[in-house]
Design a protein around this motif. Structure first.
Motif, PDB file in Angstrom:
ATOM      1  N   GLU A  64       0.826  -1.212   0.000  1.00 37.47           N
ATOM      2  CA  GLU A  64       0.000   0.000   0.000  1.00 37.47           C
ATOM      3  C   GLU A  64       0.861   1.263   0.000  1.00 37.47           C
ATOM      4  OE1 GLU A  64      -0.188  -1.819   4.241  1.00 37.47           O
ATOM      5  OE2 GLU A  64      -0.170  -2.508   2.148  1.00 37.47           O
ATOM      6  N   ASP A  67       1.859   1.709  -3.630  1.00 39.32           N
ATOM      7  CA  ASP A  67       0.715   2.220  -4.394  1.00 39.32           C
ATOM      8  C   ASP A  67       0.572   3.725  -4.200  1.00 39.32           C
ATOM      9  OD1 ASP A  67      -0.131  -0.145  -5.588  1.00 39.32           O
ATOM     10  OD2 ASP A  67      -1.407  -0.694  -3.891  1.00 39.32           O
ATOM     11  N   ASP A  70       3.527   5.748  -5.688  1.00 33.83           N
ATOM     12  CA  ASP A  70       3.411   5.819  -7.142  1.00 33.83           C
ATOM     13  C   ASP A  70       2.444   6.932  -7.549  1.00 33.83           C
ATOM     14  OD1 ASP A  70       4.146   3.754  -9.579  1.00 33.83           O
ATOM     15  OD2 ASP A  70       2.287   4.829  -9.949  1.00 33.83           O
ATOM     16  N   GLU A  71       1.365   7.043  -6.786  1.00 38.75           N
ATOM     17  CA  GLU A  71       0.354   8.073  -7.073  1.00 38.75           C
ATOM     18  C   GLU A  71       0.877   9.473  -6.739  1.00 38.75           C
ATOM     19  OE1 GLU A  71      -4.023   9.378  -5.315  1.00 38.75           O
ATOM     20  OE2 GLU A  71      -3.315   7.323  -5.049  1.00 38.75           O
ATOM     21  N   GLY A  77       3.154   3.827 -12.457  1.00 30.06           N
ATOM     22  CA  GLY A  77       3.179   2.382 -12.254  1.00 30.06           C
ATOM     23  C   GLY A  77       4.556   1.804 -12.000  1.00 30.06           C
ATOM     24  N   ARG A  80       4.808   0.956  -8.282  1.00 30.76           N
ATOM     25  CA  ARG A  80       3.819  -0.089  -7.999  1.00 30.76           C
ATOM     26  C   ARG A  80       4.312  -1.461  -8.487  1.00 30.76           C
ATOM     27  NH1 ARG A  80      -0.269   2.507 -10.026  1.00 30.76           N
ATOM     28  NH2 ARG A  80      -0.998   3.384  -8.051  1.00 30.76           N
ATOM     29  N   SER A  81       5.113  -1.454  -9.527  1.00 30.34           N
ATOM     30  CA  SER A  81       5.597  -2.716 -10.104  1.00 30.34           C
ATOM     31  C   SER A  81       6.559  -3.449  -9.177  1.00 30.34           C
ATOM     32  CB  SER A  81       6.287  -2.449 -11.448  1.00 30.34           C
ATOM     33  OG  SER A  81       7.515  -1.752 -11.271  1.00 30.34           O
ATOM     34  N   LYS A  83       5.964  -4.232  -6.105  1.00 32.00           N
ATOM     35  CA  LYS A  83       5.239  -4.912  -5.034  1.00 32.00           C
ATOM     36  C   LYS A  83       5.584  -6.403  -4.908  1.00 32.00           C
ATOM     37  CE  LYS A  83       1.019  -3.459  -5.948  1.00 32.00           C
ATOM     38  NZ  LYS A  83      -0.437  -3.274  -5.754  1.00 32.00           N
TER      39      LYS A  83
END
Length: 279
Positions: A64, A67, A70-71, A77, A80-81, A83
């Protein structure tokens, strides 16, 4: 919220390398966004000190966190990749090594006379096993080990090209009430479900045998895709992969004897079902 930023890095080269790589990428995107660590932390809801720990590779960020980062940083992304890598790095090295062997295997054989084999455990039973450890695990360590064990069980999936599994459980492991009656009942039901999968063979080694080839303790055999076989043995404070051909051959022969002494698969299912009815 600060305590939920991620996990401490396990003291091995692979975990450290992954944590450092993720940390460098987060720092790169933070600086590209023109944010100081304190500003990034404010937007993320964490303190500056913890942001620096992640960027140094001292902490492995949770999914999280990646995520949200990244935002916030507009990484498209890229963060996020990471994870799956972060999830893998959080687990102890022993767990990662076993998972790699399982993924490379065409057949996995396991005998256990101590507890229900890890790949067969329910979350409740696994939590009870880890909870028996003395000195006890911290709650964070317990959660990490439980998550790692449950992640490994996903490999038993007959709908995918997973290995063939052969398990022999000593009767004593089925009778032991770890976690209480309800946990044991759920575990026995889970064994019955798994034993009906096309790629799972489950047998029970009865306690009333005059001869028992499994008295030396639990072990596993991994028959790999390249045709070789390695073994794994775990005892008090030790966990080792065995690749010496002579030692592997001894365990292979021993496992064959254990299987021959055990109840046949259909008899084993009936035996487990009978125990479930008695619980």
């Amino acid at each position: 919220m600060d305590d939920d930023i991620g996990w401490e890095v396990d003291a091995d080269d692979e975990s450290s390398a992954i944590a450092e790589l993720i940390g460098r990428q987060i720092k790169f995107w933070r600086e590209a966004a023109g944010l100081r660590a304190v500003q990034f932390g404010e937007r993320m809801g964490y303190g500056e000190n913890l942001i620096h720990k992640v960027e140094r590779g001292a902490r492995i960020p949770r999914p999280e966190f990646l995520d949200r980062a990244d935002e916030v940083l507009g990484a498209g992304g890229q963060l996020r990749s990471f994870k799956p890598d972060a999830e893998r790095a959080r687990y102890p090295r022993r767990v990662r090594d076993l998972a790699k062997l399982e993924a490379r295997s065409v057949e996995v054989c396991a005998y256990n006379n101590s507890v229900i084999e890890g790949l067969l455990q329910t979350p409740g039973y696994a939590a009870a096993v880890f909870g028996c450890r003395r000195p006890p695990f911290s709650q964070d360590e317990l959660d990490t080990r439980l998550a790692a064990r449950m992640a490994r069980t996903a490999i038993i999936d007959a709908s995918k090209s997973s290995p063939v599994f052969s398990f022999v459980q000593c009767e004593s492991t089925l009778r032991r009430t770890l976690g209480g009656t309800m946990v044991r009942q759920a575990q026995l039901e889970h064994l019955l479900q798994l034993a009906r999968l096309r790629n799972v063979n489950l047998q029970v080694l009865p306690l009333d045998l005059e001869e028992n080839a499994g008295l030396s303790g639990p072990f596993k055999l991994f028959k790999l895709k390249d045709g070789s076989t390695v073994a794994h043995s775990e005892a008090q404070l030790t966990s080792r992969v065995i690749s010496d051909p002579k030692e592997v051959q001894i365990l292979d022969v021993r496992y064959g004897m254990i299987r021959a002494q055990a109840l046949r698969p259909r008899e084993s299912l009936a035996f487990i079902d009978k125990l479930r009815g008695e619980a």
